[in-house]
Design a protein around this motif. Structure first.
Motif, short mmCIF file in Angstrom:
data_model
loop_
_atom_site.label_atom_id
_atom_site.label_comp_id
_atom_site.label_asym_id
_atom_site.label_seq_id
_atom_site.Cartn_x
_atom_site.Cartn_y
_atom_site.Cartn_z
N ILE A 337 8.91 -8.04 11.90
CA ILE A 337 7.60 -8.63 11.58
C ILE A 337 7.34 -8.49 10.09
CG2 ILE A 337 5.11 -8.60 11.99
CD1 ILE A 337 5.50 -7.59 14.69
N SER A 338 7.23 -9.65 9.44
CA SER A 338 6.84 -9.68 8.03
C SER A 338 5.36 -9.97 7.98
CB SER A 338 7.57 -10.82 7.31
OG SER A 338 8.62 -10.35 6.52
N PHE A 339 4.62 -9.22 7.20
CA PHE A 339 3.18 -9.50 7.13
C PHE A 339 2.60 -9.09 5.79
CE2 PHE A 339 1.51 -5.14 7.59
CZ PHE A 339 2.59 -4.47 8.15
N ASN A 340 1.41 -9.59 5.53
CA ASN A 340 0.64 -9.15 4.38
C ASN A 340 -0.77 -8.84 4.84
OD1 ASN A 340 2.47 -9.09 2.24
ND2 ASN A 340 2.38 -11.32 2.01
N ILE A 341 -1.44 -7.94 4.11
CA ILE A 341 -2.83 -7.60 4.44
C ILE A 341 -3.72 -8.15 3.34
CG2 ILE A 341 -4.47 -5.74 4.94
CD1 ILE A 341 -2.12 -3.89 5.56
N ALA A 342 -4.51 -9.19 3.69
CA ALA A 342 -5.39 -9.86 2.72
C ALA A 342 -4.68 -9.96 1.37
CB ALA A 342 -6.72 -9.11 2.63
N ASP A 343 -5.33 -9.54 0.28
CA ASP A 343 -4.61 -9.64 -0.99
C ASP A 343 -4.14 -8.28 -1.50
OD1 ASP A 343 -7.12 -8.89 -1.52
OD2 ASP A 343 -7.69 -10.70 -2.65
N VAL A 344 -3.94 -7.35 -0.60
CA VAL A 344 -3.39 -6.04 -1.01
C VAL A 344 -1.90 -6.24 -1.31
CG1 VAL A 344 -3.15 -3.61 -0.41
CG2 VAL A 344 -4.92 -5.01 0.73
N HIS A 345 -1.45 -5.68 -2.43
CA HIS A 345 -0.04 -5.88 -2.78
C HIS A 345 0.86 -5.17 -1.76
CE1 HIS A 345 3.75 -6.11 -4.88
NE2 HIS A 345 3.18 -7.02 -5.66
N PRO A 346 1.92 -5.87 -1.29
CA PRO A 346 2.79 -5.27 -0.28
C PRO A 346 3.35 -3.89 -0.68
CG PRO A 346 3.37 -7.57 -0.60
CD PRO A 346 2.29 -7.26 -1.60
N HIS A 347 3.62 -3.70 -1.97
CA HIS A 347 4.15 -2.39 -2.38
C HIS A 347 3.10 -1.29 -2.17
CE1 HIS A 347 7.82 -4.10 -3.62
NE2 HIS A 347 7.37 -4.67 -4.72
N ASP A 348 1.83 -1.63 -2.39
CA ASP A 348 0.77 -0.64 -2.13
C ASP A 348 0.71 -0.33 -0.63
OD1 ASP A 348 0.11 -0.58 -4.78
OD2 ASP A 348 -1.45 -2.12 -4.62
N VAL A 349 0.83 -1.38 0.19
CA VAL A 349 0.83 -1.17 1.64
C VAL A 349 1.99 -0.25 2.02
CG1 VAL A 349 1.00 -2.27 3.91
CG2 VAL A 349 -0.23 -3.43 2.06
N GLY A 350 3.16 -0.55 1.46
CA GLY A 350 4.35 0.24 1.77
C GLY A 350 4.18 1.70 1.41
N SER A 351 3.59 1.97 0.22
CA SER A 351 3.47 3.39 -0.12
C SER A 351 2.34 4.08 0.65
CB SER A 351 3.41 3.65 -1.63
OG SER A 351 2.46 2.84 -2.19
N LEU A 352 1.29 3.33 1.02
CA LEU A 352 0.26 3.95 1.87
C LEU A 352 0.81 4.23 3.28
CD1 LEU A 352 -2.74 1.81 0.63
CD2 LEU A 352 -2.54 4.30 0.43
N LEU A 353 1.65 3.35 3.77
CA LEU A 353 2.27 3.61 5.08
C LEU A 353 3.20 4.82 4.98
CD1 LEU A 353 3.09 -0.03 6.33
CD2 LEU A 353 1.35 1.52 7.23
N ASN A 354 3.90 4.93 3.87
CA ASN A 354 4.78 6.09 3.66
C ASN A 354 3.98 7.39 3.70
OD1 ASN A 354 7.38 7.29 2.98
ND2 ASN A 354 6.43 7.74 0.99
N ASP A 355 2.75 7.35 3.16
CA ASP A 355 1.88 8.55 3.23
C ASP A 355 1.65 8.98 4.67
OD1 ASP A 355 1.71 8.44 0.52
OD2 ASP A 355 -0.31 7.57 0.46
N GLU A 356 1.73 8.02 5.59
CA GLU A 356 1.53 8.32 7.02
C GLU A 356 2.86 8.60 7.72
OE1 GLU A 356 -1.64 7.92 8.52
OE2 GLU A 356 -2.58 7.31 6.63
#
Ligand code: PLP
Length: 408
Positions: A337-356
């Motif tokens: 599944i490829s996705f984006n969250i609104a206009d949040v940069h994918p790299h920011d999403v990736g590192s926030l997910l990594n925090d979890e």
């Protein structure tokens, strides 16, 4: 069909139980990049290193014989796995990229000339674009592109319309690494063969997730990598129809790929050795053989059924989150599944997910033409394996909801 006992199978993968990320259990959803190795593969590699290692083929001593048997029986295991007719149709390479380059050089340089055409799809990984572009530059040939629709499905009418008397090869991915689309390769191969054109299928994202039978597909070349198949890095496969492989020129020259050498003339070895110059990746090949045995014992229909249930669950829950856009909604998808969250940069999403503790991939996934098609520079990609659980999917969903709220 036996079902997957996911909790029991997770115990086969040491890394899933051992690694903590920011104090949390690792949730590994980056399987399309590289999957993890089960203990049987790690132990098989260790046993090879401890008890069987020597150089192969050219030795008369005991260990060389043992190592040669281990290497060649891995070839037979792979042959059975993809149902190739003969072992000599299975060539060990260092990966999918290497296998495609081998065909571009060995077949392309011999059979593609000025004004000729190669058909590729818009969803190809760079590994199935750049080698052909390099060939086309050298030969004065050109690439024609099969367009993809909004859902991520190839336009088959447009595909049929791309053929003409200059078409020399079709190169298509079995499963798109960026969108998850499973392409109708069997039908597409029949279309090409009706016009006398051979087809290379990039199976890097397919072989670990659904049964692949190269004879049933009737493909001419099929490529994949060990590290996406629960095996080690440094090993991959080129399957080729024997009649085509025999006509191909070797890509690399050196030891083992020859029958005789003089300064006047070299005679090449028979297939598959003609394409395996020098000391091959013996230990990774043995590891790949063990991985294929492990996966075959699980049964790919059961693996596919479990992964499809994870995909359906993740798609339903992620789609329900406002602001989440899933890129690639084809009717037939693998568990990507490829996705984006609104206009949040994918790299920011990736590192926030990594925090979890959640490992996903972010970026263009080596498929920049696909990103361009959807007007995005990058996506977040979660890709599942049979050892992932519904609870892990739920954890991803909760983390995405949290990120969404952060950026509201
Ligand atoms: N093709 C596809 C569809 C892929 O997903 C990948 C890797 O991500 C490749 C080719 C290249 O594989 P490798 O880097 O193992 O050569």
């Amino acid at each position: 069909m036996s079902m997957i006992d996911v909790e029991r199978l997770r115990g086969d993968f040491p890394i899933l139980g051992e690694v903590k990320v920011h104090g949390r259990d690792l949730i590994y959803l980056d399987n399309a990049a590289s999957s993890q190795m089960p203990r049987v593969v790690i132990e098989r590699i260790a046993r090879y290193q401890c008890e069987e290692h020597a150089n192969i083929h050219r030795g008369v001593h005991h260990l060389s014989d043992v190592a040669t048997t281990a290497y060649e029986s891995a070839r037979s295991t792979v042959r059975r796995f993809i149902n190739a007719r003969e072992d000599r149709e299975v060539i060990f390479t260092s990966g999918t990229t290497d296998a495609i380059n081998l065909v571009a050089h060995g077949w392309g340089r011999a059979f593609v000339g000025a004004g000729d055409e190669i058909i590729l799809s818009e969803v190809e990984h760079h590994a199935n674009i750049v080698p052909w572009q390099m060939l086309c530059e050298e030969k004065g040939a050109r690439i024609r592109v099969i367009p993809v629709d909004e859902r991520g499905e190839l336009d088959l009418d447009a595909y049929a319309g791309l053929f003409n008397e200059r078409t020399r090869l079709v190169g298509i991915t079995h499963v798109s690494n960026a969108l998850g689309t499973v392409n109708p390769v069997r039908e597409m191969i029949a279309t090409a063969h009706a016009r006398g054109v051979p087809v290379l299928v990039d199976g890097a994202q397919a072989v670990a997730h659904e049964p692949v039978d190269v004879q049933a597909l009737d493909c001419d070349f099929y490529t994949f990598s060990g590290h996406k198949l629960y095996g080690p890095t440094g090993i991959g496969i080129l399957y080729g129809r024997a009649a085509l492989l025999e006509k191909m020129r070797p890509f690399k020259g050196g030891g083992d790929m020859i029958l005789s050498v003089s300064f006047e003339k070299t005679t090449y070895n028979t297939i598959p050795h003609k394409f395996e110059a020098g000391t091959p990746p013996i230990m990774p090949a043995v590891g790949l053989g063990a991985a294929v045995e492990y996966l075959s014992a699980l049964g790919l229909p059961a693996v596919a059924a479990w992964e499809q249930s994870l995909l359906a669950h993740a798609t339903e829950r992620l789609t329900a989150i406002e602001g989440v856009r899933i890129i690639g909604t084809a009717r037939h998808k693998a568990a990507v599944i490829s996705f984006n969250i609104a206009d949040v940069h994918p790299h920011d999403v990736g590192s926030l997910l990594n925090d979890e503790g959640i490992a996903v991939r972010t970026g263009h996934h080596c498929a920049q033409p696909v990103m361009k098609r959807y007007g995005v520079p990058a996506t977040v990609r979660a890709s599942f394996a049979f050892y992932n659980t519904r609870a892990e999917v739920d954890a991803l969903v909760v983390a995405v909801q949290k990120i969404r709220r952060l950026f509201e």
